[in-house]
Structures are given as structure tokens and as C-alpha cells.
Design an enzyme around this catalytic site. Structure first.
Site, mmCIF file in Angstrom:
data_model
loop_
_atom_site.group_PDB
_atom_site.id
_atom_site.type_symbol
_atom_site.label_atom_id
_atom_site.label_comp_id
_atom_site.label_asym_id
_atom_site.label_seq_id
_atom_site.Cartn_x
_atom_site.Cartn_y
_atom_site.Cartn_z
ATOM 1 N N ASP A 248 -32.389 -14.009 22.816
ATOM 2 C CA ASP A 248 -32.990 -15.046 21.402
ATOM 3 C C ASP A 248 -31.429 -15.662 20.995
ATOM 4 O O ASP A 248 -30.546 -15.321 21.659
ATOM 5 C CB ASP A 248 -33.395 -13.826 20.526
ATOM 6 C CG ASP A 248 -33.682 -14.686 19.132
ATOM 7 O OD1 ASP A 248 -34.395 -15.655 19.034
ATOM 8 O OD2 ASP A 248 -33.262 -14.047 18.075
ATOM 9 N N ASP A 445 -33.252 -9.862 18.039
ATOM 10 C CA ASP A 445 -32.958 -9.099 16.781
ATOM 11 C C ASP A 445 -34.137 -9.121 15.755
ATOM 12 O O ASP A 445 -33.942 -8.677 14.636
ATOM 13 C CB ASP A 445 -31.713 -9.534 16.299
ATOM 14 C CG ASP A 445 -31.768 -10.877 15.720
ATOM 15 O OD1 ASP A 445 -32.556 -11.861 16.241
ATOM 16 O OD2 ASP A 445 -31.266 -11.290 14.656
ATOM 17 N N ASP A 449 -39.221 -11.366 17.767
ATOM 18 C CA ASP A 449 -38.827 -11.045 19.434
ATOM 19 C C ASP A 449 -39.389 -9.800 19.886
ATOM 20 O O ASP A 449 -39.606 -9.421 21.038
ATOM 21 C CB ASP A 449 -37.199 -10.879 19.305
ATOM 22 C CG ASP A 449 -36.530 -12.057 19.001
ATOM 23 O OD1 ASP A 449 -36.998 -13.009 19.448
ATOM 24 O OD2 ASP A 449 -35.456 -11.718 18.299
#
Length: 554
Positions: A248, A445, A449
């Protein structure tokens, strides 16, 4: 059954955390009055009143007002999104500034948050459980050993002379090494029991049973000391097979909060440009304003007193600072007020670097510009470089726009970029890679996600991120830096080298000693000593794992 129970516990844990994000109640306009009702009583087309700082109760459409909405849980993007009348908003996102009225368009299981919960559960359900190799071998090995022991007993009872003849060429040599081996004075029944017991003792799978858990125990302990928390041994096992790592962007590769990166001055020092801008921005709650003020405070600048403040939606602000009129905002705001920005090329250049740029003017004179960006973490570039040197492909998967994603990827050294992807799209992208028979790890995080973390063979959560990401992951990096990803993979590879070594030692004792025991040439006491020695060897070898250096090279 055990695996199914674990999965059900994970479903409950992650689902519970996700549900906690949702609003418990909503303020609904009914007959012109504001009425607070439980979220379960909200109906389609209800008009919801959402005040500044509150979560939006459910998915809907703005019918009154405008505001900046924190949609980081959806896109992962740290910068708020400006929303006006007629635009859609998502339940559980946060209204940061103005009062808005939202018409509910989705409720219950149809909302975005509910769909995320569903995707997490589906991803967990499709993950293939990993069975320990040693457990499989032991489940077959033990019955075989018992059968061999019984056959040994029968051979010595019914064919004692043939067995003795078979053993005789090496009896003398063995007796020199093991003085308590077969001396030839036992009757057939005693010898049968003697050989059978020796087979059972030497083949006891203690070392085989210890080979994997001892190495995993030492490895997970080393990981904990380094701030790498493994949920179970399966995560360590899978991590060493990873060939592609998907990252990410916001909060993972980047720090997750806007910071001042550049100050360009014009007929004024950089400190003065920042000082005037920060003084004027004291009246604003916008993230860019906060980053400018924070930068000024970090430089120990004494800010001027703000005497008057006005805001221009989507363009900037104006403040009266120590008797001087200060504008901070876009080029468009400057033009509207007759202020000429002389350095537009630099302005465009900074924007192409995925930075948000504001111009600063004092008393109708352009004095400089300030660029704000979500900078990458200090170790991101070096960690990604080392991963690539280890033969692992790196991919950025983000909900942010293509221009910003490409700029960040270029700085970090990421090989491939997939941008403007929502949570369901992230899962689909992970599946595409898996369909090529590639073992994938996902590092993230945020709530957005979580589905991708559970879909990947190994989900790695940044410990400074959301509880949802941590609960959905297999590995948690407490320190929140990407160097820990490198350490986790090195630790995984080292741990499984030790497991392979341990399994070798466990098997080699049996392969060498069992035939000797069958021939009646190994005293049960010696067999017991050899078996104990194999267990000690395995445990000692596992402890040597502590000497392995798992720190990144850079």
C-alpha cells in the site's frame, strides 16, 4: 477441525473490529426536527444530519452543505476530499469541517463497510491451511515403526539362525564400538524382545517432533525481539516462499501525514514566507494548514498574531497578520485578487512531483510558495532495494491517483504501480498475481487494505496502522518501517533452513540405527542414548538460529 475453529475465531475478531467502525446511531430529519435514532432504524431516503467531526452513518448523497471528508479508510489517501451537494459519501468516513445533510442510499449489508467485512471473511475462507511437513511424516512414520518392530520380533522368533547369520559379519565390528550389543547367548524369545525394543526406542520420533517447533519457537522469539510478530508458524513458513510483495502507499511506503517539503521564496527569506503563512493558517483546520503550522513550530519560529481570518472554499485563505493582509492558496486565488505569481514554472514542477503547492502573498505582493506532500519513510527506498536484490518483485497497490502513485513509486524504487484501486479491486489484483502460481505478500496499514491482507498468502500489517489491518494480517511490524519486512523475510528463510537441517538429523539417526537394531546389534540402552542425543542435537541446532543476522544491509 482445529483449522476451522481458528478461521472462525479470525472471522469474529476481524469482523468485530470492522463493525466497531460503523456508527451506532444517526441524527435523522423527521418532520423538520432532528431525531437521534439507532443506526438499525435508518431507512433508505432518510435525511441524515452530519456535524463536523462526526462519522457519516451510512452510504449516501449530500443534499445540503459542503465539507472535507476524510476517506482514508476507503482510498488510503491521507488528504481529505472536498465534497459538495450531489456527491456521494461513504458510511464510516469522517466529516471534518462543515455541516452536511446526507440522503441515505444504502443501509445494512449493502453499505461499503459491510461489503468490506464480507470480503475479509471470503478471503480468509479461501486461504489454504498449511500442514506441517513433520506432522504428516510422523503420522505415517509411527505406524510403520510399530509394524517393523513386530516384524523384527517375528523374524527372531521364527528364523533366529537366519537372522544371526545375517548379522554375524558385522557383529564383531559393532561390539568394538558398542560393548553392550548382542553377545549371542540369548534365547530366541529374549533376542526377539531385545531387538524389538531396540527398534522401538531408536525410532522414537522425538527428534522428528522437535525439529519444526523448536526452530519456529526460536525464530518467533527472535522476531518478537526485532518487533516482528508472527501470528503462527504457518506465516513464517509461507513468508520464505514469497516472490512478490505488494505495498500500500499511504502510511506504508509513506509516513501517512502531509509535511512541508519545499519552500520557495521571492524577495523574502524562506523563514519569513513560512512564518507569514503559518500565522495566517492558524485560523484553519485543513491538513495543509496543520502541516505548515507544524513546520513553523519545528523551526522555532515565533508566529505573528492573527487578527482576522477568511476562507475561500477549495482555493485557500486570507488572514490579517500584524496589520498585513496575507493570502495563502492556489494560483487561482491569487489571480482573483490581482496578485501575479512570477514563478509558475516552479509551481507546476512541484505539482508534477505529486506535491500540493500553495502560493503566499503579503500585502498583495507574491512572496513565495510552500509545497506539502506525504513524504516516504526514511527507510522505504533502501528496504525496497534490498528486497529486489533478494529476487522479490515489488508492486505498489493504492487507491491514490496515478500521478501521485507514480511519483512516489519512482522515489521509492517500486517496479510496478497499480493506482486508483478500491478495496474490492485490491483483492482482484492480488488474485491476478496468485493465478500465475506466485506466492504473494501484502503490506498495508488501513481498513481499505484488510481484504487484500487476508487474500494474500502472507498479510503484513504496519503496527502503527489500524487495528483492522493488524487483525487481518499474519505478521505485524511493530515499528512500522519497511526495513522490518526485509528482516522478517531473512528470519523466515533462516528459520526454515534450520528446520530442514533438524529434519535431516532426525531422519539420519533413524536411517542408520534402525537396520542395526533390527539385526539385534544395538542394545536398548545404547538406542536410548542415541535417541536422546538426536533430540539434543536438534534443540541445540535450533538455538544456533540466534546467531543469524537478520538486520537489513543498508
Amino acid at each position: 477441525l482445529e483449522q476451522e475453529v481458528v478461521e472462525l475465531v479470525d472471522y469474529f475478531r476481524v469482523g468485530k473490529k470492522l463493525l466497531e467502525l460503523g456508527a451506532k446511531s444517526a441524527i435523522v430529519l423527521r418532520e423538520g426536527k432532528e431525531v437521534e435514532v439507532p443506526i438499525e432504524e435508518v431507512e433508505i431516503n432518510d435525511i441524515l444530519v452530519v456535524k463536523p467531526g462526526s462519522s457519516i452513518p451510512t452510504d449516501g448523497e449530500i443534499v445540503f452543505g459542503e465539507s472535507s471528508i476524510d476517506e482514508s479508510m476507503v482510498t488510503g489517501e491521507s488528504m481529505p476530499v472536498r465534497k459538495t451537494k450531489g456527491e456521494e459519501v461513504i458510511g464510516a468516513t469522517v466529516n471534518q469541517e462543515g455541516l452536511i445533510h446526507v440522503k441515505a442510499t444504502k443501509i445494512g449489508k449493502e453499505t461499503f463497510l459491510s461489503q468490506v467485512i464480507k470480503m475479509v471473511e471470503e478471503a480468509q475462507g479461501t486461504k489454504v491451511p498449511i500442514q506441517e511437513f513433520a506432522d504428516k511424516v510422523t503420522s505415517v512414520f509411527v505406524p510403520i515403526v510399530i509394524l517393523i518392530a513386530l516384524i523384527t520380533f517375528a523374524l527372531w522368533v521364527f528364523f533366529p539362525e537366519q537372522m544371526a547369520t545375517l548379522a554375524s559379519p558385522i557383529v564383531q565390528a559393532i561390539n568394538r564400538i558398542f560393548p553392550f550389543t548382542f553377545q549371542g547367548h540369548l534365547n530366541r524369545y529374549a533376542q526377539a524382545i531385545y531387538a524389538m525394543v531396540a527398534v522401538l526406542v531408536i525410532a522414537c520420533p522425538c527428534a522428528l517432533g522437535l525439529a519444526t517447533p523448536t526452530a519456529l519457537m526460536v525464530g518467533s522469539g527472535m522476531g518478537a525481539q526485532a518487533g516482528i510478530l508472527f501470528r503462527d508458524g504457518a506465516a513464517i513458513q509461507k513468508l520464505q516462499e514469497v516472490k512478490t510483495i505488494v505495498f500500500d502507499k499511504t502510511g506504508t511506503i509513506t509516513k501517512g501525514k502531509p509535511e512541508v517539503t519545499d519552500i520557495v521564496s521571492n524577495n523574502m527569506s524562506k523563514d519569513e514566507v513560512l512564518k507569514f503563512a503559518a500565522s495566517a493558517e492558524k485560523g484553519s483546520e485543513h491538513p495543509i494548514a496543520k502541516s505548515i503550522i507544524t513546520s513553523a513550530i519545528d523551526l522555532d519560529l515565533d508566529l505573528y498574531e492573527l487578527e482576522q481570518f477568511d476562507t475561500f472554499t477549495g482555493r485557500g485563505i486570507k488572514g490579517l497578520v500584524s496589520g498585513k493582509e496575507v493570502f495563502v492558496g492556489s494560483i487561482k486565488l491569487m489571480k482573483e485578487n490581482g496578485i501575479e505569481v512570477s514563478d509558475t514554472e516552479r509551481f507546476i514542477q512541484l505539482e508534477e512531483e505529486a506535491k500540493t503547492v500553495v502560493a503566499v502573498a503579503v500585502d498583495n505582493e507574491y512572496v513565495g510558495m510552500i509545497a506539502v506532500a506525504d513524504a516516504i519513510k526514511d527507510d522505504s527506498q533502501k528496504a525496497i532495494q534490498e528486497l529486489q536484490e533478494m529476487g522479490i518483485k515489488t508492486v505498489m497497490l493504492t487507491g491514490d491517483n496515478h500521478r501521485t502513485a507514480r511519483a512516489i513509486a519512482k522515489i521509492a524504487g517500486i517496479e510496478e504501480v497499480i493506482a486508483e484501486v478500491l478495496p474490492d479491486g485490491k483483492v482482484a489484483e492480488i488474485v491476478k498475481i496468485q493465478e500465475q502460481n506466485i506466492v504473494v505478500a501484502m503490506v498495508g496499514d488501513g481498513i481499505n487494505d484488510a481484504p487484500a491482507l487476508t487474500q494474500a498468502e502472507v498479510g503484513i500489517a504496519i503496527g502503527t496502522g489500524t487495528d483492522i489491518a493488524i487483525e487481518a494480517s499474519d505478521v505485524t511490524l511493530v515499528q512500522g518501517n519497511l526495513s522490518s519486512v526485509v528482516s522478517a523475510i531473512k528470519l523466515s528463510k533462516a528459520t526454515f533452513r534450520k528446520i530442514k537441517q533438524n529434519l535431516f538429523w532426525a531422519f539420519i539417526y533413524n536411517l542408520v540405527a534402525v537396520p542395526i537394531a533390527i539385526l539385534g546389534l544395538l542394545h536398548p540402552a545404547i538406542a536410548e542414548l542415541a535417541m536422546a542425543t538426536s533430540s539434543i542435537t536438534v534443540v541445540s541446532n535450533a538455538n544456533l538460529l540466534k546467531r543469524v543476522n537478520i538486520k537489513p544491509k543498508y
